[in-house]
Design a protein around this motif. Structure first.
Motif, PDB file in Angstrom:
ATOM      1  N   THR A  41      46.740 -44.694 -31.689  1.00  0.00           N
ATOM      2  CA  THR A  41      46.513 -45.718 -30.215  1.00  0.00           C
ATOM      3  C   THR A  41      47.760 -46.474 -30.159  1.00  0.00           C
ATOM      4  OG1 THR A  41      44.259 -45.590 -30.786  1.00  0.00           O
ATOM      5  CG2 THR A  41      44.964 -47.261 -29.286  1.00  0.00           C
ATOM      6  N   ASP A  42      48.334 -46.841 -31.291  1.00  0.00           N
ATOM      7  CA  ASP A  42      49.215 -48.006 -31.364  1.00  0.00           C
ATOM      8  C   ASP A  42      50.679 -47.275 -30.647  1.00  0.00           C
ATOM      9  OD1 ASP A  42      47.692 -49.945 -32.303  1.00  0.00           O
ATOM     10  OD2 ASP A  42      48.570 -49.663 -34.417  1.00  0.00           O
ATOM     11  N   LEU A  43      50.807 -45.949 -31.108  1.00  0.00           N
ATOM     12  CA  LEU A  43      51.757 -45.344 -30.986  1.00  0.00           C
ATOM     13  C   LEU A  43      51.870 -44.968 -29.438  1.00  0.00           C
ATOM     14  CD1 LEU A  43      54.362 -44.104 -32.202  1.00  0.00           C
ATOM     15  CD2 LEU A  43      53.137 -42.178 -32.888  1.00  0.00           C
ATOM     16  N   MET A  44      50.497 -44.469 -28.896  1.00  0.00           N
ATOM     17  CA  MET A  44      50.563 -44.198 -27.371  1.00  0.00           C
ATOM     18  C   MET A  44      50.863 -45.349 -26.841  1.00  0.00           C
ATOM     19  SD  MET A  44      46.982 -43.262 -25.494  1.00  0.00           S
ATOM     20  CE  MET A  44      46.294 -44.902 -25.541  1.00  0.00           C
ATOM     21  N   HIS A  45      50.619 -46.722 -27.046  1.00  0.00           N
ATOM     22  CA  HIS A  45      50.716 -48.070 -26.094  1.00  0.00           C
ATOM     23  C   HIS A  45      52.248 -47.987 -26.388  1.00  0.00           C
ATOM     24  CE1 HIS A  45      46.835 -48.965 -25.142  1.00  0.00           C
ATOM     25  NE2 HIS A  45      46.527 -49.059 -26.148  1.00  0.00           N
ATOM     26  N   GLU A  46      52.952 -48.008 -27.409  1.00  0.00           N
ATOM     27  CA  GLU A  46      54.287 -48.109 -27.563  1.00  0.00           C
ATOM     28  C   GLU A  46      55.182 -47.180 -26.888  1.00  0.00           C
ATOM     29  OE1 GLU A  46      55.478 -48.676 -31.725  1.00  0.00           O
ATOM     30  OE2 GLU A  46      53.906 -50.217 -32.202  1.00  0.00           O
ATOM     31  N   ALA A  47      54.768 -46.019 -26.651  1.00  0.00           N
ATOM     32  CA  ALA A  47      55.438 -44.987 -26.044  1.00  0.00           C
ATOM     33  C   ALA A  47      55.045 -45.029 -24.671  1.00  0.00           C
ATOM     34  CB  ALA A  47      55.045 -43.732 -26.695  1.00  0.00           C
ATOM     35  N   GLN A  48      54.378 -45.967 -24.017  1.00  0.00           N
ATOM     36  CA  GLN A  48      53.825 -46.081 -22.860  1.00  0.00           C
ATOM     37  C   GLN A  48      53.337 -44.976 -22.186  1.00  0.00           C
ATOM     38  OE1 GLN A  48      56.866 -47.992 -20.604  1.00  0.00           O
ATOM     39  NE2 GLN A  48      57.526 -49.328 -22.393  1.00  0.00           N
ATOM     40  N   GLY A  49      52.369 -44.363 -23.102  1.00  0.00           N
ATOM     41  CA  GLY A  49      51.793 -43.194 -22.690  1.00  0.00           C
ATOM     42  C   GLY A  49      50.212 -43.555 -22.356  1.00  0.00           C
ATOM     43  N   VAL A  50      49.701 -42.396 -21.640  1.00  0.00           N
ATOM     44  CA  VAL A  50      48.062 -42.513 -21.593  1.00  0.00           C
ATOM     45  C   VAL A  50      47.240 -41.610 -22.306  1.00  0.00           C
ATOM     46  CG1 VAL A  50      48.497 -43.513 -18.972  1.00  0.00           C
ATOM     47  CG2 VAL A  50      48.111 -41.020 -19.289  1.00  0.00           C
ATOM     48  N   GLY A  51      47.849 -40.795 -23.229  1.00  0.00           N
ATOM     49  CA  GLY A  51      47.245 -40.150 -24.121  1.00  0.00           C
ATOM     50  C   GLY A  51      47.841 -39.341 -25.109  1.00  0.00           C
ATOM     51  N   LEU A  52      47.420 -39.365 -26.230  1.00  0.00           N
ATOM     52  CA  LEU A  52      48.068 -38.649 -27.438  1.00  0.00           C
ATOM     53  C   LEU A  52      47.296 -37.916 -28.327  1.00  0.00           C
ATOM     54  CD1 LEU A  52      51.160 -38.719 -28.819  1.00  0.00           C
ATOM     55  CD2 LEU A  52      50.164 -40.547 -30.370  1.00  0.00           C
ATOM     56  N   ALA A  53      47.709 -36.673 -28.488  1.00  0.00           N
ATOM     57  CA  ALA A  53      46.881 -35.649 -29.363  1.00  0.00           C
ATOM     58  C   ALA A  53      47.325 -35.534 -30.823  1.00  0.00           C
ATOM     59  CB  ALA A  53      46.803 -34.218 -28.678  1.00  0.00           C
ATOM     60  N   ALA A  54      46.483 -35.429 -31.765  1.00  0.00           N
ATOM     61  CA  ALA A  54      46.886 -35.405 -33.135  1.00  0.00           C
ATOM     62  C   ALA A  54      48.044 -34.439 -33.489  1.00  0.00           C
ATOM     63  CB  ALA A  54      45.853 -35.082 -34.204  1.00  0.00           C
ATOM     64  N   THR A  55      48.105 -33.611 -32.716  1.00  0.00           N
ATOM     65  CA  THR A  55      49.244 -32.502 -32.808  1.00  0.00           C
ATOM     66  C   THR A  55      50.483 -32.964 -32.633  1.00  0.00           C
ATOM     67  OG1 THR A  55      47.361 -30.865 -31.931  1.00  0.00           O
ATOM     68  CG2 THR A  55      49.873 -30.196 -32.068  1.00  0.00           C
ATOM     69  N   GLN A  56      50.578 -33.853 -31.785  1.00  0.00           N
ATOM     70  CA  GLN A  56      51.820 -34.421 -31.475  1.00  0.00           C
ATOM     71  C   GLN A  56      52.270 -35.543 -32.637  1.00  0.00           C
ATOM     72  OE1 GLN A  56      50.101 -35.874 -27.420  1.00  0.00           O
ATOM     73  NE2 GLN A  56      52.068 -35.407 -26.752  1.00  0.00           N
ATOM     74  N   VAL A  57      51.542 -35.889 -33.499  1.00  0.00           N
ATOM     75  CA  VAL A  57      52.128 -36.452 -34.597  1.00  0.00           C
ATOM     76  C   VAL A  57      52.133 -35.526 -35.737  1.00  0.00           C
ATOM     77  CG1 VAL A  57      51.696 -38.696 -33.856  1.00  0.00           C
ATOM     78  CG2 VAL A  57      49.877 -37.607 -35.012  1.00  0.00           C
ATOM     79  N   GLY A  58      51.884 -34.371 -35.512  1.00  0.00           N
ATOM     80  CA  GLY A  58      51.935 -33.463 -36.689  1.00  0.00           C
ATOM     81  C   GLY A  58      50.704 -33.076 -37.334  1.00  0.00           C
ATOM     82  N   VAL A  59      49.797 -33.521 -36.798  1.00  0.00           N
ATOM     83  CA  VAL A  59      48.388 -33.579 -37.838  1.00  0.00           C
ATOM     84  C   VAL A  59      47.521 -32.441 -37.050  1.00  0.00           C
ATOM     85  CG1 VAL A  59      46.361 -34.721 -38.351  1.00  0.00           C
ATOM     86  CG2 VAL A  59      48.574 -36.017 -38.489  1.00  0.00           C
ATOM     87  N   LEU A  60      47.139 -31.418 -37.495  1.00  0.00           N
ATOM     88  CA  LEU A  60      46.156 -30.321 -37.036  1.00  0.00           C
ATOM     89  C   LEU A  60      44.938 -30.318 -37.087  1.00  0.00           C
ATOM     90  CD1 LEU A  60      48.977 -27.355 -37.533  1.00  0.00           C
ATOM     91  CD2 LEU A  60      48.107 -28.479 -35.392  1.00  0.00           C
ATOM     92  N   ARG A  61      44.581 -31.405 -36.329  1.00  0.00           N
ATOM     93  CA  ARG A  61      42.973 -31.738 -36.443  1.00  0.00           C
ATOM     94  C   ARG A  61      42.638 -31.917 -35.098  1.00  0.00           C
ATOM     95  NH1 ARG A  61      41.690 -35.553 -41.381  1.00  0.00           N
ATOM     96  NH2 ARG A  61      39.774 -34.182 -41.618  1.00  0.00           N
ATOM     97  N   ARG A  62      41.425 -31.679 -34.679  1.00  0.00           N
ATOM     98  CA  ARG A  62      40.929 -31.793 -33.354  1.00  0.00           C
ATOM     99  C   ARG A  62      40.451 -33.240 -33.012  1.00  0.00           C
ATOM    100  NH1 ARG A  62      41.147 -26.734 -31.361  1.00  0.00           N
ATOM    101  NH2 ARG A  62      40.160 -27.468 -29.332  1.00  0.00           N
ATOM    102  N   LEU A  63      41.317 -33.987 -32.470  1.00  0.00           N
ATOM    103  CA  LEU A  63      41.152 -35.324 -32.048  1.00  0.00           C
ATOM    104  C   LEU A  63      42.472 -35.861 -31.003  1.00  0.00           C
ATOM    105  CD1 LEU A  63      42.689 -38.135 -33.469  1.00  0.00           C
ATOM    106  CD2 LEU A  63      41.356 -37.013 -35.380  1.00  0.00           C
ATOM    107  N   PHE A  64      41.974 -36.667 -30.256  1.00  0.00           N
ATOM    108  CA  PHE A  64      42.964 -37.159 -29.235  1.00  0.00           C
ATOM    109  C   PHE A  64      42.620 -38.803 -28.839  1.00  0.00           C
ATOM    110  CE2 PHE A  64      40.862 -34.595 -26.129  1.00  0.00           C
ATOM    111  CZ  PHE A  64      40.274 -35.627 -25.292  1.00  0.00           C
TER     112      PHE A  64
END
Ligand code: NI
Length: 196
Positions: A66-89
């Motif tokens: 959540t912190d990363l999404m805000h800092e990156a000024q995005g509106v969504g971020l999936a775990a895959t995008q931080v290298g974690v292969l678990r089903r959550l966003f």
């Protein structure tokens, strides 16, 4: 010094402060993007696994994302995008932070809409993507409680995009041929002039 001059000095200071704040936000954004997996990273093409238990580890991950999404000024971020292969966003539902663990679409509208979509893993790429105008999505929240959200655009678009990430699907796979070609040309590493 006249009142008028005072005002000018004040304006200048304000403008400088605003500019500095903008630069800082920009720097934070670049740092955040550097912590998000970027196109070409094979993890972005992998399928994430179901989360067995929503425990403190998962909650810490959710907070970090959540912190990363805000800092990156995005509106969504999936775990895959931080290298974690678990089903959550995580995503921003019209300004409200939300998390979905093990998300599943249980209803989608026949009506669709095409709009430009970007991705924190694809930097400056924007491509047209057709998405359902409304969806019902079910999953678990950060406490492991069941949640059911009925979402319309733009939130429906966001959750469908993030859900795709959990299956290794990117907007490049969802756009038309010409847009894909143009995006791939932008994503190709640029030759460094003078380097031999
Ligand atoms: Ni994305």
């Amino acid at each position: 010094m006249s009142d008028h001059d005072h005002e000018h000095v004040h304006d200048d200071e304000e403008r400088r402060a605003e500019h500095e704040q903008e630069l800082e936000l920009q720097a934070r954004r670049m740092l955040a993007l550097a912590r998000i997996r970027q196109y070409g990273d094979p993890v972005l093409r992998m399928k994430a696994r179901v989360v067995e238990t929503v425990d403190d580890d998962v909650r810490r991950l959710v907070q970090r994302m959540t912190d990363l999404m805000h800092e990156a000024q995005g509106v969504g971020l999936a775990a895959t995008q931080v290298g974690v292969l678990r089903r959550l966003f995580v995503f921003s539902d019209e300004g409200e932070d939300r998390v979905l663990v093990n998300p599943v679409i249980t209803k989608r509208s026949e009506a669709t809409e095409v709009d430009e979509e970007g991705c924190l893993s694809l930097r400056d790429v924007l491509v047209p993507v057709e998405r359902a105008s409304a969806v019902t999505i079910e999953g678990l929240d950060a406490n492991g409680e069941p949640v059911k959200l009925e979402l319309e655009l733009p939130s429906s678009r966001i959750v469908l995009h993030e859900l795709d990430h959990l299956d290794g699907v990117l907007i490049l796979d969802r756009t038309d041929d010409q847009s894909r070609r143009e995006a791939l040309a932008r994503l190709r590493p640029q030759p460094v002039l003078g380097a031999r």
